[in-house]
Design a protein around this motif. Sequence first.
Motif, PDB file in Angstrom:
ATOM      1  N   HIS A   1     -18.013  -9.611 -60.629  1.00 34.35           N
ATOM      2  CA  HIS A   1     -18.084 -11.354 -60.431  1.00 34.35           C
ATOM      3  C   HIS A   1     -19.147 -11.830 -60.989  1.00 34.35           C
ATOM      4  CE1 HIS A   1     -16.111 -11.530 -56.481  1.00 34.35           C
ATOM      5  NE2 HIS A   1     -16.257 -10.338 -55.873  1.00 34.35           N
ATOM      6  N   LEU A   2     -19.928 -11.244 -61.294  1.00 32.19           N
ATOM      7  CA  LEU A   2     -20.961 -11.759 -62.641  1.00 32.19           C
ATOM      8  C   LEU A   2     -19.792 -12.812 -63.653  1.00 32.19           C
ATOM      9  CD1 LEU A   2     -24.027  -9.626 -62.384  1.00 32.19           C
ATOM     10  CD2 LEU A   2     -23.908 -11.656 -61.434  1.00 32.19           C
TER      11      LEU A   2
ATOM     12  N   ARG B   1     -11.584 -10.235 -67.533  1.00 30.50           N
ATOM     13  CA  ARG B   1     -12.402 -11.286 -67.445  1.00 30.50           C
ATOM     14  C   ARG B   1     -13.444 -11.823 -69.012  1.00 30.50           C
ATOM     15  NH1 ARG B   1     -14.030 -11.400 -61.488  1.00 30.50           N
ATOM     16  NH2 ARG B   1     -11.948 -11.652 -60.447  1.00 30.50           N
TER      17      ARG B   1
ATOM     18  N   ASN C   1     -17.957 -13.536 -63.666  1.00 29.79           N
ATOM     19  CA  ASN C   1     -16.449 -14.847 -63.726  1.00 29.79           C
ATOM     20  C   ASN C   1     -17.568 -15.858 -64.269  1.00 29.79           C
ATOM     21  OD1 ASN C   1     -14.520 -14.469 -62.644  1.00 29.79           O
ATOM     22  ND2 ASN C   1     -15.670 -14.153 -60.357  1.00 29.79           N
ATOM     23  N   SER C   2     -18.721 -15.668 -64.511  1.00 29.22           N
ATOM     24  CA  SER C   2     -19.355 -16.749 -65.038  1.00 29.22           C
ATOM     25  C   SER C   2     -19.703 -16.940 -66.206  1.00 29.22           C
ATOM     26  CB  SER C   2     -20.918 -17.030 -63.761  1.00 29.22           C
ATOM     27  OG  SER C   2     -22.305 -17.700 -64.713  1.00 29.22           O
ATOM     28  N   ASP C   3     -20.014 -18.288 -66.970  1.00 25.80           N
ATOM     29  CA  ASP C   3     -19.674 -18.134 -68.400  1.00 25.80           C
ATOM     30  C   ASP C   3     -20.815 -17.900 -68.880  1.00 25.80           C
ATOM     31  OD1 ASP C   3     -17.257 -19.202 -68.728  1.00 25.80           O
ATOM     32  OD2 ASP C   3     -17.403 -21.314 -68.469  1.00 25.80           O
ATOM     33  N   GLU C   4     -21.764 -17.622 -67.782  1.00 29.76           N
ATOM     34  CA  GLU C   4     -23.398 -18.300 -68.515  1.00 29.76           C
ATOM     35  C   GLU C   4     -24.097 -16.319 -68.417  1.00 29.76           C
ATOM     36  OE1 GLU C   4     -23.620 -19.439 -64.641  1.00 29.76           O
ATOM     37  OE2 GLU C   4     -23.277 -21.440 -66.039  1.00 29.76           O
ATOM     38  N   ASN C   5     -23.015 -15.695 -68.052  1.00 32.03           N
ATOM     39  CA  ASN C   5     -23.107 -14.500 -67.883  1.00 32.03           C
ATOM     40  C   ASN C   5     -22.332 -13.375 -68.665  1.00 32.03           C
ATOM     41  OD1 ASN C   5     -24.715 -14.684 -65.987  1.00 32.03           O
ATOM     42  ND2 ASN C   5     -23.002 -13.725 -63.843  1.00 32.03           N
ATOM     43  N   ARG C   6     -21.460 -14.008 -69.104  1.00 31.35           N
ATOM     44  CA  ARG C   6     -20.971 -13.212 -70.171  1.00 31.35           C
ATOM     45  C   ARG C   6     -21.313 -12.647 -71.291  1.00 31.35           C
ATOM     46  NH1 ARG C   6     -15.400 -16.911 -68.224  1.00 31.35           N
ATOM     47  NH2 ARG C   6     -14.408 -15.868 -66.667  1.00 31.35           N
TER      48      ARG C   6
END
Length: 127
Positions: free
Chosen positions: A24-25, A68, A27-32
């Motif tokens: 799930h993390l 992802r 999914n976020s652009d900030e985490n990639r």
Amino acid sequence: LGFIVLRDMASKRARENAAKTLMHLANSDENRLVMTYPRVLDNFVSALHIEGEELVNVRDSAVTALARLAADPANRKLMARHDGLLVAMAKAVECEVQRRKGKDVGCEVNNVVMIAKPALVTLLMAL
């Protein structure tokens, strides 16, 4: 979280929950960007090598997270060059194919979404 996923002493539920959280993390652009650090990718590669049908959800979550991450063009070359990642993704493709072939038509397993192969192709094209 990666430590929990890989720890044999952790319960199956804890390992699955940790793997799903990482998925799930992704999914976020900030985490990639952070999730493409070598240590994190090492954990995903190791998760794809976990044996046993009881931990199939852990492997599936790792495949989904990597797919992802690979969806972001900025990550592809780094991921494709990460030691062992392409081999682990190829193994995931084989596992998905075997799971799809191994059950009777109409079983839930036949509804497996084949995400490892497109992700692997995307990464190979980045080389």
